[in-house]
Design a protein around this motif. Structure first.
Motif, PDB file in Angstrom:
ATOM      1  N   LEU A 166      71.353  69.227  63.120  1.00 33.07           N
ATOM      2  CA  LEU A 166      70.774  67.983  63.641  1.00 33.07           C
ATOM      3  C   LEU A 166      69.339  67.776  63.159  1.00 33.07           C
ATOM      4  O   LEU A 166      68.966  66.685  62.720  1.00 33.07           O
ATOM      5  CB  LEU A 166      70.816  67.976  65.172  1.00 33.07           C
ATOM      6  N   GLY A 167      68.522  68.814  63.206  1.00 35.03           N
ATOM      7  CA  GLY A 167      67.120  68.695  62.817  1.00 35.03           C
ATOM      8  C   GLY A 167      66.939  68.246  61.381  1.00 35.03           C
ATOM      9  O   GLY A 167      66.144  67.339  61.090  1.00 35.03           O
ATOM     10  N   ILE A 168      67.669  68.844  60.463  1.00 31.44           N
ATOM     11  CA  ILE A 168      67.519  68.492  59.048  1.00 31.44           C
ATOM     12  C   ILE A 168      68.087  67.101  58.784  1.00 31.44           C
ATOM     13  O   ILE A 168      67.565  66.355  57.945  1.00 31.44           O
ATOM     14  CB  ILE A 168      68.178  69.553  58.139  1.00 31.44           C
ATOM     15  N   GLU A 169      69.122  66.728  59.527  1.00 34.95           N
ATOM     16  CA  GLU A 169      69.682  65.386  59.361  1.00 34.95           C
ATOM     17  C   GLU A 169      68.694  64.324  59.837  1.00 34.95           C
ATOM     18  O   GLU A 169      68.515  63.280  59.186  1.00 34.95           O
ATOM     19  CB  GLU A 169      71.008  65.282  60.122  1.00 34.95           C
ATOM     20  N   ASP A 173      66.785  61.569  57.420  1.00 32.24           N
ATOM     21  CA  ASP A 173      66.873  60.143  57.740  1.00 32.24           C
ATOM     22  C   ASP A 173      65.478  59.524  57.856  1.00 32.24           C
ATOM     23  O   ASP A 173      65.241  58.410  57.359  1.00 32.24           O
ATOM     24  CB  ASP A 173      67.637  59.946  59.051  1.00 32.24           C
ATOM     25  N   VAL A 174      64.536  60.241  58.491  1.00 35.46           N
ATOM     26  CA  VAL A 174      63.162  59.742  58.632  1.00 35.46           C
ATOM     27  C   VAL A 174      62.540  59.512  57.260  1.00 35.46           C
ATOM     28  O   VAL A 174      61.920  58.477  56.999  1.00 35.46           O
ATOM     29  CB  VAL A 174      62.310  60.726  59.459  1.00 35.46           C
ATOM     30  N   ARG A 176      64.051  59.068  54.353  1.00 38.09           N
ATOM     31  CA  ARG A 176      64.716  57.992  53.625  1.00 38.09           C
ATOM     32  C   ARG A 176      64.301  56.619  54.155  1.00 38.09           C
ATOM     33  O   ARG A 176      64.158  55.659  53.385  1.00 38.09           O
ATOM     34  CB  ARG A 176      66.233  58.181  53.696  1.00 38.09           C
ATOM     35  N   ARG A 177      64.089  56.522  55.457  1.00 34.69           N
ATOM     36  CA  ARG A 177      63.620  55.267  56.035  1.00 34.69           C
ATOM     37  C   ARG A 177      62.208  54.926  55.557  1.00 34.69           C
ATOM     38  O   ARG A 177      61.823  53.764  55.507  1.00 34.69           O
ATOM     39  CB  ARG A 177      63.647  55.343  57.560  1.00 34.69           C
ATOM     40  N   GLU A 178      61.446  55.975  55.203  1.00 32.44           N
ATOM     41  CA  GLU A 178      60.090  55.785  54.678  1.00 32.44           C
ATOM     42  C   GLU A 178      60.092  55.528  53.174  1.00 32.44           C
ATOM     43  O   GLU A 178      59.029  55.436  52.552  1.00 32.44           O
ATOM     44  CB  GLU A 178      59.236  57.017  54.986  1.00 32.44           C
ATOM     45  N   GLY A 179      61.291  55.442  52.587  1.00 37.19           N
ATOM     46  CA  GLY A 179      61.398  55.109  51.176  1.00 37.19           C
ATOM     47  C   GLY A 179      61.525  56.300  50.234  1.00 37.19           C
ATOM     48  O   GLY A 179      61.527  56.120  49.014  1.00 37.19           O
ATOM     49  N   TRP A 180      61.652  57.503  50.785  1.00 36.29           N
ATOM     50  CA  TRP A 180      61.780  58.691  49.943  1.00 36.29           C
ATOM     51  C   TRP A 180      63.236  58.848  49.499  1.00 36.29           C
ATOM     52  O   TRP A 180      64.160  58.714  50.299  1.00 36.29           O
ATOM     53  CB  TRP A 180      61.376  59.947  50.709  1.00 36.29           C
ATOM     54  N   ASP A 181      63.424  59.150  48.229  1.00 34.61           N
ATOM     55  CA  ASP A 181      64.759  59.415  47.691  1.00 34.61           C
ATOM     56  C   ASP A 181      64.937  60.929  47.652  1.00 34.61           C
ATOM     57  O   ASP A 181      64.535  61.595  46.699  1.00 34.61           O
ATOM     58  CB  ASP A 181      64.881  58.824  46.286  1.00 34.61           C
ATOM     59  N   VAL A 182      65.514  61.476  48.721  1.00 35.90           N
ATOM     60  CA  VAL A 182      65.605  62.935  48.841  1.00 35.90           C
ATOM     61  C   VAL A 182      67.058  63.374  48.919  1.00 35.90           C
ATOM     62  O   VAL A 182      67.927  62.636  49.386  1.00 35.90           O
ATOM     63  CB  VAL A 182      64.836  63.449  50.081  1.00 35.90           C
ATOM     64  N   ASP A 183      67.304  64.584  48.450  1.00 34.10           N
ATOM     65  CA  ASP A 183      68.619  65.209  48.563  1.00 34.10           C
ATOM     66  C   ASP A 183      68.651  66.100  49.794  1.00 34.10           C
ATOM     67  O   ASP A 183      67.658  66.781  50.099  1.00 34.10           O
ATOM     68  CB  ASP A 183      68.918  66.064  47.334  1.00 34.10           C
ATOM     69  N   ILE A 260      58.413  66.652  63.408  1.00 36.50           N
ATOM     70  CA  ILE A 260      58.944  65.480  62.725  1.00 36.50           C
ATOM     71  C   ILE A 260      57.915  64.348  62.677  1.00 36.50           C
ATOM     72  O   ILE A 260      57.917  63.533  61.747  1.00 36.50           O
ATOM     73  CB  ILE A 260      60.252  64.997  63.413  1.00 36.50           C
ATOM     74  N   GLU A 261      57.006  64.318  63.683  1.00 33.54           N
ATOM     75  CA  GLU A 261      56.017  63.246  63.732  1.00 33.54           C
ATOM     76  C   GLU A 261      55.058  63.279  62.540  1.00 33.54           C
ATOM     77  O   GLU A 261      54.614  62.221  62.065  1.00 33.54           O
ATOM     78  CB  GLU A 261      55.212  63.315  65.038  1.00 33.54           C
TER      79      GLU A 261
END
Length: 274
Positions: A166-169, A173-174, A176-183, A260-261
């Motif tokens: 859950l934590g890594i998911e 998501d955070v 990617r919402r900020e515009g990062w293209d991460v794997d 996460i913050e």
């Protein structure tokens, strides 16, 4: 062969000393089987770097490999460093240093270990020295390793054996919402994870672990990724941070992602600070 002077500025002394401290601390803090696994990781990750384009004339012969191994096993702490630096000053190309000397020495150490010609203490000593040498040379080794990989901002990976995703998911998501293209990589074993990571040139690799008993797997994973990603920033995240105040030195990482913050700003600072 033309003489090519060694640019001392290309030798990363900070990373060299960090790698040295990591191996020494691991020997103090981790059980012997875990330290043995670290040594095996160095051997297997380096030993199978097979030369393809290196000129045969540039490759060391068996005698030179034996001399390098003797230097690695010597009680003189910097004997192997001097051996490698002398070869570089003599004009041996960097790819031959890495694919010939370093890989050849790793293979020979592994053979000697399997044949009980050297002790556990000897092989961890030799592997620790090999690892710190390649960390010191990371800037000149990196182009050959990363040449065919496309650059990618970051990879988030759950340490093999962890089951709480859950934590890594949420973190992925955070970002990617900020515009990062991460794997994001979860559910992979050690070798699969390293193999997957080798497909791209990640600027940062975030390794997530929660359980205290993941420290040995995390340390081994950081070491493997350091070899295949010489220039990547390695960041540790998860509840494991609560259990190990010296975690950065022990596992050889660069930074911690504490919550996460502040995760996005932390990783941005890590990457921008390079």
């Amino acid at each position: 062969m033309a003489k090519v002077p060694l640019n001392e500025d290309a030798f990363d002394r900070s990373e060299y000393h960090k790698a040295d401290r990591q191996f020494r601390l691991a020997e103090q803090k981790l059980p012997q089987d875990a330290v043995s696994a670290l040594a095996r990781e160095v051997v297997r990750r380096l030993a199978f770097k097979i030369p393809r384009t290196v000129k045969t004339d540039d490759l060391p012969d068996a005698t030179e490999i034996d001399l390098l191994c003797a230097s690695l096993l010597s009680t003189k702490d910097n004997a192997a460093d001097q051996f490698i630096m002398a070869a570089r000053r003599d004009g041996v190309p960097m790819d031959a240093i890495y694919l010939g000397y370093v890989a050849g020495a790793a293979r020979r150490l592994g053979e000697m270990w399997d044949a009980d010609e050297i002790s556990f203490v000897d092989v961890t000593l030799g592997c620790g020295k090999l690892y710190r040498i390649i960390r010191g040379l990371r800037h000149v080794i990196a182009p050959g390793i990363l040449a065919e990989r496309d650059e990618w901002p970051a990879m988030f990976a759950l340490v093999p054996g962890e089951t709480h995703t859950l934590g890594i998911e949420i973190a992925t998501d955070v970002f990617r919402r900020e515009g990062w293209d991460v794997d994001m990589m979860v559910g992979l074993d050690h070798d699969m994870l390293v193999d997957q990571s080798d497909r791209r040139n990640y600027r940062a690799v975030v390794l997530v672990a929660n359980s205290d008993n993941m420290i040995e797997r995390l340390t081994r994973l950081v070491l493997a990724i350091r070899i295949s990603h010489p220039l990547a920033h390695l960041v540790v995240a998860g509840n494991i941070l609560d259990h190990h105040p010296d975690i950065l030195e022990l596992v050889g990482a660069d930074a911690m992602m504490k919550d996460i913050e502040t995760a996005v700003s932390t990783l941005r600072d890590v990457i921008d600070g390079s």
